[in-house]
Design an enzyme around this catalytic site. Structure first.
Site, PDB file in Angstrom:
ATOM      1  N   ASP A 269       0.836  -1.208   0.000  1.00  0.00           N
ATOM      2  CA  ASP A 269       0.000   0.000   0.000  1.00  0.00           C
ATOM      3  C   ASP A 269       0.867   1.253   0.000  1.00  0.00           C
ATOM      4  O   ASP A 269       2.012   1.248   0.462  1.00  0.00           O
ATOM      5  CB  ASP A 269      -0.965   0.010   1.181  1.00  0.00           C
ATOM      6  CG  ASP A 269      -0.257  -0.031   2.535  1.00  0.00           C
ATOM      7  OD1 ASP A 269       0.736  -0.779   2.667  1.00  0.00           O
ATOM      8  OD2 ASP A 269      -0.687   0.681   3.459  1.00  0.00           O
TER       9      ASP A 269
ATOM     10  N   GLU B 144      -0.169  -0.753   5.916  1.00  0.00           N
ATOM     11  CA  GLU B 144       0.919  -0.207   6.722  1.00  0.00           C
ATOM     12  C   GLU B 144       0.832   1.305   6.814  1.00  0.00           C
ATOM     13  O   GLU B 144       1.106   1.889   7.856  1.00  0.00           O
ATOM     14  CB  GLU B 144       2.274  -0.609   6.127  1.00  0.00           C
ATOM     15  CG  GLU B 144       3.462  -0.391   7.062  1.00  0.00           C
ATOM     16  CD  GLU B 144       4.077   1.006   6.985  1.00  0.00           C
ATOM     17  OE1 GLU B 144       4.899   1.345   7.852  1.00  0.00           O
ATOM     18  OE2 GLU B 144       3.734   1.768   6.058  1.00  0.00           O
TER      19      GLU B 144
END
Length: 377
Positions: free
Chosen positions: A69, A134
């Site tokens: 991500d 994250e």
């Protein structure tokens, strides 16, 4: 190796995986690893996709950890090239996630592939822990995988997190620990009233001023050989209705501490409560512990990555613990030695995020040599 790393990095960058979306990045990775005999396990939690892949069945277990991500791009018109086009300009690969951390993720994957191809019957286990959560909440990503592995009594011996650790030159800094992070959301009660009649009201801002002075000047500790002193910063303050003639009923204060191993979150909570009681404040406080501090002292993992950097680039990295939190804090809960190493962090989260393609190739070589140092010695 450089061409393989850059090609994979481009494939990953071209997928707009704004957190917590993965946009097919992990599928690309899983298909590559599966061809080499890696066992693939998907661990989806809510809107987050996680991948746990491993090759081998014995110890030590060496894990590469990373995330697919990325943060939002901001105004795309300010980019010199579209943020998900993964263009190479003057030796630099541009795109959101190029440095944080699809570039190093690609380097770790290629390093693992090359090692397994040359050593199909290697000792130990090579694993990859990859998440799409994250950059944002970090609630359903690495921490959930770690909890699952711990419940099954699975171990990680050494973990390399591919966060961009380098400051001015590739390999000048590795992270062998991180400070803890805890946030206090404090609500101080007053009595609303007219500013012309303060005797009929109670101003929470005035009441809190001495407390805030003590809170912001208190020395929590002096740090130690691995960590700087614990620091506290007030992040947000709000009170009032917006009118200039109303004493507010409540004051909201949000503060954050980045703390070292000299204190604990419980010590912090207790001390803040003592301060609040000392100043006779009516309050409510909510705590959010983002992560406890962790430290990997000099040992086999730190020696292996240091040696790999020295052999590849010719410099000796400095081990540091500064900066924000990372998913390393979750993996450290397993008792693993955890170190972070990756490319330069000077453009992360910025417009025109980029990474040197030369550095990406070197990252791949360094990760590969780290595996050799850990498994072949």
């Amino acid at each position: 190796m450089r061409e393989k790393v850059v090609s994979l990095a481009q494939d990953l960058i071209r997928r707009p995986s704004i957190s917590p979306n993965d946009e097919g990045c992990q599928q690309i990775i899983a298909e590559r690893l599966e061809k080499l005999g890696f066992q693939i396990e998907w661990m989806p939690f809510n809107d987050t996709l996680n991948l746990w892949a491993k090759h081998g069945t014995s110890e030590p277990v060496i894990a590469f950890a990373g995330h697919t991500d990325v943060v939002p791009t901001g105004d795309e018109n300010q980019w010199s090239s579209p943020p998900f086009s993964a263009e190479i300009i003057d030796g630099m690969l541009y795109g959101r996630g190029a440095a944080d951390m699809k570039g190093s993720l690609a380097a770790m994957i290629v390093a693992a592939e090359e090692y397994v191809k040359a050593n199909p019957n290697h000792k130990g286990t090579i694993a990859l822990l990859i998440t799409s959560d994250e950059e944002a909440a970090a609630k359903d990503g690495t921490i959930r995988v770690v909890e699952t592995l711990m419940a099954r009594d699975e171990k990680i011996t050494y973990c390399m997190v591919g966060e961009p650790s380098s400051a001015k030159n590739l390999g000048d800094v590795v992270k062998n620990g991180r400070r803890g992070s805890i946030t206090g959301n404090l609500y101080i009660k007053g009595i609303q009233g007219h500013v012309a009649y303060p005797h009929l009201a109670e101003n929470p801002i005035h009441k809190a001023a001495p407390f805030l002075q003590e809170l912001t000047t208190y020395q929590w500790d002096k740090g130690n050989e691995f960590f700087p002193p614990t620091s506290l910063q007030i992040a947000n303050i709000h009170a009032g209705t917006g009118s200039n003639n109303v004493i507010p009923a409540e004051l909201y204060i949000q503060f954050n501490l980045r703390y070292c191993t000299e204190v604990t979150d419980e010590i912090i909570k207790q001390k803040v409560a003592e301060m609040l009681e000392k100043h006779n404040l009516k309050y409510r406080i909510e705590w959010n512990l983002s992560g406890k501090p962790f430290l990997t002292k000099p040992g086999k993992l730190l020696d292996s990555i240091t040696s790999a950097i020295e052999e590849t680039i010719g410099i000796t990295p400095k081990a540091e613990t500064g900066g924000g939190t990372s998913d390393g804090r979750f993996i450290a809960l397993m008792g693993a030695e955890v170190v972070e190493f990756g490319p330069l962090n000077s453009t992360i989260h910025k417009v025109n995020e980029c990474v040197s393609i030369e550095d990406l190739g070197k990252c791949g070589e360094i990760y590969h040599k780290m595996l050799v140092n850990l498994l072949d010695s």
